[in-house]
Design a protein around this motif. Sequence first.
Motif, PDB file in Angstrom:
ATOM      1  N   CYS A 149       0.834  -1.214   0.000  1.00  0.00           N
ATOM      2  CA  CYS A 149       0.000   0.000   0.000  1.00  0.00           C
ATOM      3  C   CYS A 149       0.865   1.259   0.000  1.00  0.00           C
ATOM      4  O   CYS A 149       1.775   1.400   0.807  1.00  0.00           O
ATOM      5  CB  CYS A 149      -0.930   0.005   1.210  1.00  0.00           C
ATOM      6  N   GLU A 150       0.537   2.161  -0.924  1.00  0.00           N
ATOM      7  CA  GLU A 150       1.244   3.439  -1.009  1.00  0.00           C
ATOM      8  C   GLU A 150       0.319   4.621  -0.768  1.00  0.00           C
ATOM      9  O   GLU A 150       0.695   5.769  -0.993  1.00  0.00           O
ATOM     10  CB  GLU A 150       1.942   3.557  -2.372  1.00  0.00           C
ATOM     11  N   GLY A 151      -0.909   4.342  -0.325  1.00  0.00           N
ATOM     12  CA  GLY A 151      -1.813   5.399   0.089  1.00  0.00           C
ATOM     13  C   GLY A 151      -2.434   6.218  -1.023  1.00  0.00           C
ATOM     14  O   GLY A 151      -2.772   7.381  -0.820  1.00  0.00           O
ATOM     15  N   TYR A 152      -2.614   5.638  -2.191  1.00  0.00           N
ATOM     16  CA  TYR A 152      -3.236   6.376  -3.288  1.00  0.00           C
ATOM     17  C   TYR A 152      -4.679   6.774  -2.963  1.00  0.00           C
ATOM     18  O   TYR A 152      -5.162   7.793  -3.426  1.00  0.00           O
ATOM     19  CB  TYR A 152      -3.200   5.558  -4.584  1.00  0.00           C
ATOM     20  N   LEU A 191      -8.111   5.769   4.872  1.00  0.00           N
ATOM     21  CA  LEU A 191      -6.678   6.011   4.982  1.00  0.00           C
ATOM     22  C   LEU A 191      -6.350   6.440   6.408  1.00  0.00           C
ATOM     23  O   LEU A 191      -7.050   7.255   7.005  1.00  0.00           O
ATOM     24  CB  LEU A 191      -6.227   7.101   4.007  1.00  0.00           C
ATOM     25  N   THR A 192      -5.269   5.900   6.944  1.00  0.00           N
ATOM     26  CA  THR A 192      -4.819   6.255   8.283  1.00  0.00           C
ATOM     27  C   THR A 192      -3.993   7.535   8.218  1.00  0.00           C
ATOM     28  O   THR A 192      -3.667   8.032   7.137  1.00  0.00           O
ATOM     29  CB  THR A 192      -3.946   5.133   8.884  1.00  0.00           C
ATOM     30  N   GLU A 193      -3.616   8.035   9.366  1.00  0.00           N
ATOM     31  CA  GLU A 193      -2.755   9.215   9.431  1.00  0.00           C
ATOM     32  C   GLU A 193      -1.395   8.934   8.798  1.00  0.00           C
ATOM     33  O   GLU A 193      -0.717   9.849   8.342  1.00  0.00           O
ATOM     34  CB  GLU A 193      -2.572   9.655  10.877  1.00  0.00           C
ATOM     35  N   VAL A 206      -3.912   2.234   3.870  1.00  0.00           N
ATOM     36  CA  VAL A 206      -5.313   1.854   4.008  1.00  0.00           C
ATOM     37  C   VAL A 206      -5.540   1.027   5.281  1.00  0.00           C
ATOM     38  O   VAL A 206      -4.676   0.273   5.710  1.00  0.00           O
ATOM     39  CB  VAL A 206      -5.799   1.083   2.750  1.00  0.00           C
ATOM     40  N   ARG A 207      -6.683   1.246   5.872  1.00  0.00           N
ATOM     41  CA  ARG A 207      -7.163   0.430   6.986  1.00  0.00           C
ATOM     42  C   ARG A 207      -8.526  -0.084   6.573  1.00  0.00           C
ATOM     43  O   ARG A 207      -9.360   0.682   6.075  1.00  0.00           O
ATOM     44  CB  ARG A 207      -7.288   1.249   8.271  1.00  0.00           C
ATOM     45  N   LEU A 208      -8.741  -1.376   6.766  1.00  0.00           N
ATOM     46  CA  LEU A 208     -10.028  -1.954   6.421  1.00  0.00           C
ATOM     47  C   LEU A 208     -11.025  -1.699   7.540  1.00  0.00           C
ATOM     48  O   LEU A 208     -10.772  -2.021   8.693  1.00  0.00           O
ATOM     49  CB  LEU A 208      -9.885  -3.457   6.170  1.00  0.00           C
ATOM     50  N   VAL A 209     -12.139  -1.091   7.188  1.00  0.00           N
ATOM     51  CA  VAL A 209     -13.203  -0.801   8.138  1.00  0.00           C
ATOM     52  C   VAL A 209     -14.075  -2.043   8.317  1.00  0.00           C
ATOM     53  O   VAL A 209     -14.445  -2.389   9.428  1.00  0.00           O
ATOM     54  CB  VAL A 209     -14.053   0.398   7.656  1.00  0.00           C
ATOM     55  N   ARG A 210     -14.372  -2.698   7.201  1.00  0.00           N
ATOM     56  CA  ARG A 210     -15.208  -3.907   7.187  1.00  0.00           C
ATOM     57  C   ARG A 210     -14.571  -4.908   6.230  1.00  0.00           C
ATOM     58  O   ARG A 210     -14.727  -4.786   5.021  1.00  0.00           O
ATOM     59  CB  ARG A 210     -16.619  -3.580   6.695  1.00  0.00           C
TER      60      ARG A 210
END
Length: 65
Positions: A11-14, A27-29, A33-37
């Motif tokens: 993950c590169e935060g696109y 997206l985290t700080e 990416v963080r999966l919510v569900r």
Amino acid sequence: MIRLTVDLELCEGYGNCVFEADDYCELTEDGVVRLVRPDVAAADLQRVELAVSSCPVSALQLEST
């Protein structure tokens, strides 16, 4: 059951996944990416597939459980 997974090393935060499926990804700080569900509802599968395919570094995957 279909499950969404993320490879945090790729993950590169696109944020494309967040744009396509913000109720599944955020997206985290730190800019990853963080999966919510992680468990994908059948009604959302097409939209989550689009989120997975929109990732330019292929960090997201769908798995059958």
